[in-house]
Enzyme design. Structure first.
Site, PDB file in Angstrom:
ATOM      1  NE  ARG A 134      -3.691  -2.500   1.481  1.00  0.00           N
ATOM      2  CZ  ARG A 134      -4.538  -2.861   2.452  1.00  0.00           C
ATOM      3  NH1 ARG A 134      -4.875  -1.975   3.389  1.00  0.00           N
ATOM      4  NH2 ARG A 134      -5.062  -4.064   2.462  1.00  0.00           N
ATOM      5  NE  ARG A 189      -1.424   4.681   9.026  1.00  0.00           N
ATOM      6  CZ  ARG A 189      -2.633   4.250   8.659  1.00  0.00           C
ATOM      7  NH1 ARG A 189      -2.844   3.866   7.437  1.00  0.00           N
ATOM      8  NH2 ARG A 189      -3.616   4.225   9.526  1.00  0.00           N
ATOM      9  CB  SER A 248     -11.511  -5.067   7.771  1.00  0.00           C
ATOM     10  OG  SER A 248     -11.534  -3.814   8.367  1.00  0.00           O
ATOM     11  CD  GLU A 259      -8.624  -1.827  10.382  1.00  0.00           C
ATOM     12  OE1 GLU A 259      -8.580  -0.584  10.513  1.00  0.00           O
ATOM     13  OE2 GLU A 259      -8.896  -2.405   9.315  1.00  0.00           O
ATOM     14  NE  ARG A 300      -1.700  -2.176  11.358  1.00  0.00           N
ATOM     15  CZ  ARG A 300      -2.626  -1.311  10.932  1.00  0.00           C
ATOM     16  NH1 ARG A 300      -3.905  -1.533  11.222  1.00  0.00           N
ATOM     17  NH2 ARG A 300      -2.285  -0.249  10.253  1.00  0.00           N
TER      18      ARG A 300
END
Length: 459
Positions: free
Chosen positions: A272, A287, A371, A368, A410
């Site tokens: 990303r 991130r 999802s 997070e 994470r």
RNA sequence: GCCGGGAUGGCUGAGUGGUAAAGCGCACGCCUGGAAAGCGUGUUCCCUCUGGGAUCCUGGGUUCAAAUCCCAGUCCCGGCGCCA
């Protein structure tokens, strides 16, 4: 993508959805396009019908040897041809415009999704694992400091080889990555998932199929060209999530009812660009431009998709349960939903070492790690994913769902912070030990190089 | 990368300028005491749906008319070459 029929019949619901999601779209223009296109389409159909009849007549006249009459009909056919070309050219133009507009309309949220502007309006559904917390050090060291201390995460040297936003894992850190992958895959195999190892580059059509494109090109890495160039050649992007190759694997296919529910899992790296995120999260591996995860993808019959979403969250959180990591589950509000999703649950693990404004009362932050989303038929329509409910019936769009089987980097952050000991070592959770050659504790490595001498970490 | 062959409906597969055979599967109907067989209908998409249009891998072109002819491309199969 929404069906034109749905849009035509429920314009107010779509308008409300755009409003709730915070999208500024001129819906009336889209509706006008559709109406105008239909008028032209109808006119074109009539002309074509006439031409087909004349054309058939020509064949018959020629067979009968009536050359003069045939010639007359040919002239009539030529007139129709010219008129038809004009009408259809305009209709094609409108349809292309309409399709482009439809590709940029987000999914309509499910009725059970809370209405809200941003992450502050998400609704916490439940919190798990906070009743029996393990004893933590007085001051929990953030993973980026601990990772450096133990010499298992090396951000500085990755910046040298690749750039900021990347990291090396070394020794026990790299082992931990491999262990987490294998552990997660095993958990999901128990849940009936079939493994896939997909290709990492994906084509533009695939990115459109799952909804990353055309709207979010700036989030993805394009191979061999700028992400703003035309896509004719070198049409490849780096996989932003395994959802893309795995969901599009069956694009333009018709599956059988017996094939459903179809459950695939895939471990891949994810890339990303994180454009516009510079300046935040510069430390640590929370991130980054490349992270790795095990992704769960489900194809189901439409009637089953909401039950499956609940079950899917359960399958994803099982990983955290077995690792003994405390977490919570959120029902995302309309403003925080991603483009393609009709409903999404986020799973956020507790990372006690990193301070944050919106963390839990005990300190630390929520991270997070998964999802879980139901896309209903939104992706299926874009990618052409259908199934045949009965052999004799026509094919219908199926429903797609996916969830991270939790992001590995994470989860590693949470492990390093939550399982941290007073002496700076990290206890390996029992479930993970078989995957770590039986190791119970991560003790770290001697740093390498002259810089460690200067820093007083080596003699 | 080169040479050759190929792509047609849910599946198999014919069709070399005049508007898509045939078979199989599946569903429904007829027939039957019941079933099988047989016969019939249906089994892609779009539209303003008693009807019409599109669709023979994709995109262009020739033609009054293209599954069919021409050009470009994609993918598959076979052979050769190269390669971790």
């Amino acid at each position: 993508m929404l069906s034109r029929q749905y849009l035509r019949e429920h314009p107010e619901e779509v308008r409300a959805s755009l409003e709730q999601r915070g999208y500024d779209v001129d819906l009336d223009r889209v509706l006008d396009l559709d109406e105008e296109w239909r008028a032209l389409k109808s006119r074109g159909d009539d002309l074509r019908h006439e031409r087909n009849e004349v054309s058939g007549e020509i064949g018959r006249l020629k067979a009968d040897g009536k050359e003069a009459e045939a010639q007359e009909a040919i002239e009539r056919s030529q007139e129709l041809k010219a008129e038809l070309a004009e009408v259809e050219a305009r209709a094609d133009e409108l349809e292309a415009e309409l399709d482009a507009a439809l590709l940029e309309l987000p999914n309509v949220p499910h009725e059970s999704v809370p209405v809200g502007d941003d992450e502050r309006d998400n609704v916490e559904v439940r919190r798990v694992g906070f009743d029996a917390l393990r004893e933590l050090p007085e001051e929990v060291v953030p993973h980026y400091e601990l990772g450096e201390e133990l010499d298992i995460i090396d951000e500085a040297r990755a910046a040298k080889t690749t750039g900021s936003g990347f990291y090396f894992l070394k020794g026990e850190g790299a082992m931990l990555e491999h262990a987490l992958i294998q552990f997660m895959l095993d958990v999901h195999r128990e849940q009936g998932y079939v493994d896939l190892f997909p290709p990492i580059p994906v084509k533009t059509t695939s990115m459109v199929g799952t909804g990353q494109l055309p709207k979010f090109a700036e989030d993805a890495y394009r191979i061999g060209g700028s992400e703003t160039e035309a896509y004719d050649e070198d049409d490849l992007w780096l996989c932003p999530t395994a959802e893309v190759p795995v969901t599009n694997m069956y694009a333009e296919e018709i599956l059988l009812r017996e094939d459903l529910p179809l459950k695939h899992q895939a471990y891949t790296p994810n890339f990303r660009r994180e454009a516009g995120e510079h300046g935040t999260e510069t430390r640590g591996i929370v991130r980054v431009h490349q992270f790795n995860k095990v992704e769960l993808v489900n194809f189901v019959e439409p009637d089953d998709s909401y039950d499956r979403l609940e079950a899917l969250v359960g399958e994803a959180e099982e990983v955290l349960k077995r690792l003994g990591l405390p977490y919570r589950i959120l029902n995302l509000c309309t403003g925080d939903l991603t483009f393609s999703s009709a409903k999404t649950y986020d799973i956020e693990v507790w990372a006690p070492g990193t301070p944050a404004d919106d963390g839990p009362e005990r300190g630390g932050r929520w991270l997070e790690v998964s999802s879980a989303s139901n896309f209903e038929d939104f992706q299926a329509r874009r990618a052409g994913l259908r199934y045949r409910p009965e052999r004799h019936e026509s094919a219908e769009y199926l429903h797609t769902l996916n969830a991270s089987g939790t992001a590995i980097g994470r989860v590693m952050v949470a492990l390093l912070e939550y399982y941290q000991n007073d002496d700076g070592t990290v206890t390996v959770p029992e479930a993970l030990r078989p995957y770590m050659n039986g190791a119970e504790v991560i003790e770290g490595h001697e740093p390498v190089g002259e810089s460690a001498v200067g820093a007083g970490k080596r003699d």
